[in-house]
Write a protein that holds these residues in place. Structure first.
Motif, mmCIF file in Angstrom:
data_model
loop_
_atom_site.group_PDB
_atom_site.id
_atom_site.type_symbol
_atom_site.label_atom_id
_atom_site.label_comp_id
_atom_site.label_asym_id
_atom_site.label_seq_id
_atom_site.Cartn_x
_atom_site.Cartn_y
_atom_site.Cartn_z
ATOM 1 N N ALA A 1 0.526 -1.362 -0.230
ATOM 2 C CA ALA A 1 0.410 0.092 0.181
ATOM 3 C C ALA A 1 0.635 1.354 -0.149
ATOM 4 N N SER A 2 0.657 2.591 -0.486
ATOM 5 C CA SER A 2 1.023 3.533 -0.073
ATOM 6 C C SER A 2 1.061 4.063 1.241
ATOM 7 N N THR A 3 2.138 4.851 1.285
ATOM 8 C CA THR A 3 2.081 5.997 2.389
ATOM 9 C C THR A 3 1.648 6.888 2.168
ATOM 10 N N GLY B 1 -5.442 -0.706 6.326
ATOM 11 C CA GLY B 1 -4.147 -0.825 5.750
ATOM 12 C C GLY B 1 -2.817 0.295 5.142
ATOM 13 N N PHE B 2 -3.767 1.343 5.551
ATOM 14 C CA PHE B 2 -1.811 2.084 4.628
ATOM 15 C C PHE B 2 -0.626 2.289 5.773
ATOM 16 N N GLU C 1 -9.080 3.953 -1.263
ATOM 17 C CA GLU C 1 -8.744 3.330 -1.971
ATOM 18 C C GLU C 1 -9.705 2.600 -3.057
ATOM 19 N N ALA C 2 -10.990 3.738 -3.363
ATOM 20 C CA ALA C 2 -11.502 3.975 -4.835
ATOM 21 C C ALA C 2 -10.228 3.703 -5.494
ATOM 22 N N GLN D 1 -3.790 -0.671 -2.864
ATOM 23 C CA GLN D 1 -3.349 -2.056 -3.409
ATOM 24 C C GLN D 1 -1.789 -1.318 -3.716
ATOM 25 N N SER D 2 -1.727 -0.741 -3.969
ATOM 26 C CA SER D 2 -0.168 -0.305 -4.929
ATOM 27 C C SER D 2 0.721 1.219 -4.283
#
Length: 465
Positions: A4-6, A32-33, A376-377, A382-383
């Motif tokens: 996940a992106s910081t 999740g971030f 998230e959208a 995710q990356s």
């Protein structure tokens, strides 16, 4: 595996921003971030060593052009909101003062406080094509919601115990009384008069607007300097607490307090517990007028030097949400009714419509949740953003380190300097203090039990699960 992106969250004024941005950090970490939060200056110093992610900007002035460019060269993406959008000058001045077409081209997503902010930005003539604008509200609005007010209950109790019945006076005269000379509208002389040299606060304003605003703010400040001792004399049973803006020079207020018995000058902690603990708050066009209204605290806008253009067209929102007093006698009469319990918060359907137009997410899901929904959208959970080319990254790395070195040297130059200003706006804070704040949020919302805090470096913290 993808990561996940910081989420990189800079904080400039700790007392104003930290609590709300910490709440956003917790929501992001829970979903999740990984989050890095801390001093804006120190985040910039370490920009080249932070994990590739999304940087949350609080403004898009042209002063940020070079830093935005460096962040993009390093592979970070930039999301933004406009910190000062609730109380803003007329559109043409706002656009030249607060927005830069070059800076905005580097922004991937823009989050607005409410419908008024959305319409203001959409009408910007140089708005980048296809820039997504999201009406989410702002985390500072979340802090005002009823379910989160108990976050400050211990502070409120302690303030009432320490100061008894008190009237809060919030000042916002940085334009003419800056902490360091370079942040005002004009670089002042040693005796506080204006020069022709424009300061940071005036960059982007027309000459006519800046000149007029300086003289108006100077007149208002003088009226408040007379107001403070007059209130102490007229209301012998209450304490007068003066809370200067974080970017103001406090000395003039300490000089007044030295001649009084029940005047205290304090700039400590978030303004919300001070509002909740006070009997009422007196201001002139300050955002705290809106915050008081949202919290159900009576507020009075003191307009002894009334100018319709600056007081209504510029600072109209907090003024219109407050009782308005145009001289000391009117203020004293309104204050007496409030202190006697005869008058509560200024109300009425017109005020309700006004705050609803400006401030989204007053109910239902938090603004923090809505912001993370957008991230998230768009796949940031995710990356990471795409990496820059090697050449571009190395150029960004070199520029980042050069800028950090020069800034740190500048911060330590003799005289009123940026290091003292930084430490005034972002004093040291410990992991234990951050953990305590998170625990308070968690208790109120029944969440964040898995959120952890670690010290990444001086003034920077990692929030994660």
């Amino acid at each position: 595996m993808t990561a996940a992106s910081t989420l990189i969250i800079p904080v400039e004024n700790q007392v104003r921003e930290l609590d709300a941005k910490l709440l956003l950090s917790c929501v992001a970490a829970e979903r999740g971030f990984p989050v890095v939060i801390g001093s804006r200056a120190y985040i910039h110093f370490e920009a080249a060593s932070l994990p590739r992610g999304i940087y949350l900007a609080k403004s898009m002035r042209r002063l940020s052009n070079s830093m935005f460019r460096i962040l993009r060269m390093l592979g970070h993406e930039i999301i933004a909101w406009e910190e000062e959008a609730l109380v803003h000058p007329p559109a043409d001045t706002y656009y030249s003062l607060r927005l830069s077409p070059t800076t905005m081209k580097n922004v991937s997503h823009f989050f607005v406080w409410g419908q008024e902010n959305f319409e203001l930005i959409k009408q910007y003539p140089q708005l980048p094509e296809n820039l997504p604008i999201h009406i989410t509200g702002n985390p500072r609005g979340d802090i005002l919601r009823p379910e989160l007010r108990a976050y400050f209950s211990e502070e409120v109790e302690q303030l009432r115990k320490t100061y008894g019945d008190f009237v809060l006076i919030n000042t916002n005269f940085t334009n003419v009384n800056p902490f360091i000379p370079s942040v005002g509208l004009f670089i002042p002389t040693k005796d506080g008069e204006k020069t022709d040299c424009r300061g940071q606060g005036g960059i982007g304003m027309s000459d006519a607007f800046a000149e007029g605003l300086w003289h108006h703010k100077k007149a208002i400040m003088e009226s408040f300097k007379q107001l403070i001792p007059a209130l102490e004399h007229a209301f012998p049973n209450v304490t007068i607490v003066v809370r200067p803006h974080p970017s103001e020079n406090q000395q003039i207020y300490h000089d007044i307090a030295a001649q009084c018995q029940r005047v205290k000058v304090i700039n400590k902690g978030n303004v919300v517990p001070w509002l909740l603990a006070s009997k009422t708050m007196i201001h002139n066009g300050c955002t705290t007028g809106l915050e008081a209204y949202a919290l159900g605290v009576p507020a009075i806008s003191y307009l002894a030097c009334f100018d319709e253009y600056y007081d209504y067209d510029f600072q109209g929102l907090p003024t219109k949400l407050s009782y308005q007093s145009f001289n000391f006698d009117e203020l004293a009469e309104t204050l007496s009714r409030i202190l006697q319990g005869e008058q509560g918060v200024a109300d009425g359907e017109e005020r309700k419509k006004l705050i609803d137009y400006y401030l989204a997410a007053q109910q239902d899901r938090l603004a923090c949740e809505r912001i993370i929904d957008v991230l998230e959208a768009n796949g940031y959970n995710q990356s990471q953003p795409p990496a820059s080319s090697v050449a571009q990254y190395l150029a960004g790395w070199a520029l980042s380190n050069l800028k950090a070195t020069l800034t740190q040297l500048y911060m330590r130059r003799p005289g009123p300097n940026r290091l003292a200003y930084h430490n005034h706006r972002f004093p040291e804070i410990s992991v234990a203090q951050i953990e305590q704040k998170i625990a308070q949020f968690g208790q109120l919302l029944n969440r964040f039990k898995a959120v952890k805090v670690t010290q990444q470096s001086p003034y920077l913290f990692k929030i994660s699960t």
